[in-house]
Design a protein around this motif. Structure first.
Motif, PDB file in Angstrom:
ATOM      1  N   THR A  83     -12.211 -66.400 -10.260  1.00 34.17           N
ATOM      2  CA  THR A  83     -12.690 -67.772 -10.035  1.00 34.17           C
ATOM      3  C   THR A  83     -13.701 -67.864  -8.903  1.00 34.17           C
ATOM      4  O   THR A  83     -14.185 -68.959  -8.611  1.00 34.17           O
ATOM      5  CB  THR A  83     -11.496 -68.706  -9.725  1.00 34.17           C
ATOM      6  OG1 THR A  83     -10.785 -68.193  -8.608  1.00 34.17           O
ATOM      7  CG2 THR A  83     -10.569 -68.808 -10.927  1.00 34.17           C
ATOM      8  N   TYR A  84     -14.044 -66.728  -8.288  1.00 32.52           N
ATOM      9  CA  TYR A  84     -15.042 -66.771  -7.217  1.00 32.52           C
ATOM     10  C   TYR A  84     -16.416 -67.187  -7.750  1.00 32.52           C
ATOM     11  O   TYR A  84     -17.323 -67.498  -6.972  1.00 32.52           O
ATOM     12  CB  TYR A  84     -15.142 -65.417  -6.510  1.00 32.52           C
ATOM     13  CG  TYR A  84     -15.771 -64.319  -7.324  1.00 32.52           C
ATOM     14  CD1 TYR A  84     -17.141 -64.093  -7.300  1.00 32.52           C
ATOM     15  CD2 TYR A  84     -14.993 -63.501  -8.129  1.00 32.52           C
ATOM     16  CE1 TYR A  84     -17.724 -63.089  -8.049  1.00 32.52           C
ATOM     17  CE2 TYR A  84     -15.548 -62.505  -8.874  1.00 32.52           C
ATOM     18  CZ  TYR A  84     -16.916 -62.291  -8.836  1.00 32.52           C
ATOM     19  OH  TYR A  84     -17.485 -61.285  -9.598  1.00 32.52           O
ATOM     20  N   ILE A  85     -16.589 -67.207  -9.068  1.00 31.90           N
ATOM     21  CA  ILE A  85     -17.863 -67.662  -9.625  1.00 31.90           C
ATOM     22  C   ILE A  85     -18.136 -69.125  -9.295  1.00 31.90           C
ATOM     23  O   ILE A  85     -19.266 -69.598  -9.417  1.00 31.90           O
ATOM     24  CB  ILE A  85     -17.904 -67.464 -11.155  1.00 31.90           C
ATOM     25  CG1 ILE A  85     -16.795 -68.287 -11.828  1.00 31.90           C
ATOM     26  CG2 ILE A  85     -17.784 -66.002 -11.507  1.00 31.90           C
ATOM     27  CD1 ILE A  85     -16.855 -68.277 -13.342  1.00 31.90           C
ATOM     28  N   LEU A  86     -17.107 -69.846  -8.859  1.00 31.83           N
ATOM     29  CA  LEU A  86     -17.269 -71.258  -8.513  1.00 31.83           C
ATOM     30  C   LEU A  86     -17.771 -71.465  -7.088  1.00 31.83           C
ATOM     31  O   LEU A  86     -18.108 -72.585  -6.715  1.00 31.83           O
ATOM     32  CB  LEU A  86     -15.939 -72.002  -8.688  1.00 31.83           C
ATOM     33  CG  LEU A  86     -15.355 -72.016 -10.102  1.00 31.83           C
ATOM     34  CD1 LEU A  86     -13.929 -72.545 -10.086  1.00 31.83           C
ATOM     35  CD2 LEU A  86     -16.227 -72.848 -11.034  1.00 31.83           C
ATOM     36  N   GLN A  87     -17.805 -70.408  -6.290  1.00 29.72           N
ATOM     37  CA  GLN A  87     -18.159 -70.571  -4.883  1.00 29.72           C
ATOM     38  C   GLN A  87     -19.598 -71.066  -4.739  1.00 29.72           C
ATOM     39  O   GLN A  87     -20.444 -70.845  -5.592  1.00 29.72           O
ATOM     40  CB  GLN A  87     -17.971 -69.258  -4.126  1.00 29.72           C
ATOM     41  CG  GLN A  87     -18.956 -68.176  -4.485  1.00 29.72           C
ATOM     42  CD  GLN A  87     -18.655 -66.876  -3.763  1.00 29.72           C
ATOM     43  OE1 GLN A  87     -17.532 -66.668  -3.299  1.00 29.72           O
ATOM     44  NE2 GLN A  87     -19.627 -66.011  -3.669  1.00 29.72           N
ATOM     45  N   GLN A  88     -19.845 -71.755  -3.642  1.00 29.92           N
ATOM     46  CA  GLN A  88     -21.132 -72.386  -3.391  1.00 29.92           C
ATOM     47  C   GLN A  88     -21.841 -71.728  -2.205  1.00 29.92           C
ATOM     48  O   GLN A  88     -21.264 -71.596  -1.123  1.00 29.92           O
ATOM     49  CB  GLN A  88     -20.943 -73.878  -3.101  1.00 29.92           C
ATOM     50  CG  GLN A  88     -20.265 -74.657  -4.219  1.00 29.92           C
ATOM     51  CD  GLN A  88     -21.172 -74.807  -5.430  1.00 29.92           C
ATOM     52  OE1 GLN A  88     -22.170 -75.534  -5.392  1.00 29.92           O
ATOM     53  NE2 GLN A  88     -20.830 -74.114  -6.513  1.00 29.92           N
ATOM     54  N   ARG A  89     -23.071 -71.330  -2.443  1.00 33.54           N
ATOM     55  CA  ARG A  89     -23.925 -70.834  -1.366  1.00 33.54           C
ATOM     56  C   ARG A  89     -24.934 -71.919  -1.030  1.00 33.54           C
ATOM     57  O   ARG A  89     -25.701 -72.351  -1.888  1.00 33.54           O
ATOM     58  CB  ARG A  89     -24.658 -69.564  -1.793  1.00 33.54           C
ATOM     59  CG  ARG A  89     -23.776 -68.345  -1.882  1.00 33.54           C
ATOM     60  CD  ARG A  89     -24.611 -67.119  -2.188  1.00 33.54           C
ATOM     61  NE  ARG A  89     -25.749 -66.995  -1.274  1.00 33.54           N
ATOM     62  CZ  ARG A  89     -26.542 -65.932  -1.223  1.00 33.54           C
ATOM     63  NH1 ARG A  89     -26.337 -64.908  -2.035  1.00 33.54           N
ATOM     64  NH2 ARG A  89     -27.552 -65.885  -0.376  1.00 33.54           N
ATOM     65  N   TYR A  90     -24.949 -72.336   0.207  1.00 32.98           N
ATOM     66  CA  TYR A  90     -25.798 -73.452   0.594  1.00 32.98           C
ATOM     67  C   TYR A  90     -27.134 -73.019   1.191  1.00 32.98           C
ATOM     68  O   TYR A  90     -27.800 -73.807   1.867  1.00 32.98           O
ATOM     69  CB  TYR A  90     -25.026 -74.369   1.547  1.00 32.98           C
ATOM     70  CG  TYR A  90     -23.867 -75.055   0.860  1.00 32.98           C
ATOM     71  CD1 TYR A  90     -22.555 -74.764   1.219  1.00 32.98           C
ATOM     72  CD2 TYR A  90     -24.095 -75.945  -0.184  1.00 32.98           C
ATOM     73  CE1 TYR A  90     -21.493 -75.379   0.565  1.00 32.98           C
ATOM     74  CE2 TYR A  90     -23.034 -76.553  -0.836  1.00 32.98           C
ATOM     75  CZ  TYR A  90     -21.739 -76.257  -0.463  1.00 32.98           C
ATOM     76  OH  TYR A  90     -20.697 -76.862  -1.118  1.00 32.98           O
TER      77      TYR A  90
END
Length: 275
Positions: free
Chosen positions: A238-245
């Motif tokens: 589920t790390y595909i949901l992480q957000q890089r700002y």
């Protein structure tokens, strides 16, 4: 006086000539014998058409998408090597959380992957407030996808595409993560005239090539993204949901190989133009 002797005539067997069957009867018999062979051939062709796309995907496409190690989910927050802040959308649960099953769970019902909740059986999908349940449109010209509706939140992938709640909106720093259903390529039909287009709409996203464009119309603004990369991960990653700002990108997600639920395929695209 002349003696007349009468002899009993012997029985003469008359052999009846066999009459040949009419032509139409002979033709019907031949046709009956051909039917099983025709049905077997058609069945074999149908099975081949369904299985070959899966087999060819496994042999020729999937290996190149799995060159990177399949990682496990990361912690709540972390920093990448450039120092940019990364946030994980889904919280990592503590080992003592009662919602985590301690024993294997036996499923008695068939899983329906047009329901997004089935993609995350151990996670709860965040609820969306009514004012946040917006919709927008996406076009993918290379796949003949036009005016596909994306809804923020919800579960019904047979009604529309779904942007995972909590991920960035189009044009913002971060990544809108958009989920779509896939089926066997044999049944791919993204046409606007197809009332069940969303059942197959993301079947061919892993065919996208670097440089292909994805157009998003959101809040009166048109955003153009360009495909940069694609990869596969395990369903539990589920790390595909992480957000890089520190980036403005887009992620499209579906099940792979098409028509199966073995892995998750992700297409990455970078924001290129705003109009």
């Amino acid at each position: 006086m002349q003696k007349i002797v009468y002899k009993k005539a012997s029985r003469v067997s008359v052999q009846r000539n066999s009459v040949p069957a009419p032509y139409h009867q002979t033709k019907s018999r031949r046709f009956v014998h051909i039917i099983p062979a025709v049905l077997v051939t058609l069945g074999s062709m149908l099975i081949a058409n369904v299985l070959w796309p899966i087999i060819s995907y496994q042999l020729f496409v999937s290996p190149s998408l799995q060159k990177q190690a399949l990682l496990s989910p990361v912690a709540d927050t972390s920093f990448d090597e450039t120092g940019s802040y990364i946030q994980q959308v889904l919280p990592v649960r503590a080992l003592g959380d009662e919602r985590i099953p301690r024993e294997p769970k036996i499923l008695t019902e068939e899983l329906d992957y047009t329901n997004l909740s089935q993609w995350f059986p151990t996670q709860e999908i965040p609820e969306v407030r009514p004012e946040e349940a917006i919709t927008y449109e996406i076009d993918i010209p290379a796949l003949r996808i036009q005016q596909a509706k994306v809804k923020v939140g919800g579960l019904a992938l047979d009604k529309n595409l779904i942007q995972y709640p909590g991920t960035a909106n189009p044009g913002e720093l971060g990544s809108p993560v958009i989920f779509g259903h896939s089926v066997s390529p044999l049944f791919y039909n993204p046409s606007l005239n197809n009332p069940r287009r969303y059942v197959s709409i993301f079947t061919k996203i892993m065919d996208l090539k670097k440089g292909d464009t994805i157009t998003v119309r959101y809040d009166g603004i048109t955003y153009t993204y360009r495909v940069t990369n694609k990869m596969e991960v395990k369903p539990e990653d589920t790390y595909i949901l992480q957000q890089r700002y520190d980036v403005r990108e887009l992620k499209l997600v579906t099940c792979t190989p098409p028509g199966t639920v073995l892995r998750r395929g992700i297409v990455f695209a970078q924001l290129e133009d705003i109009q």
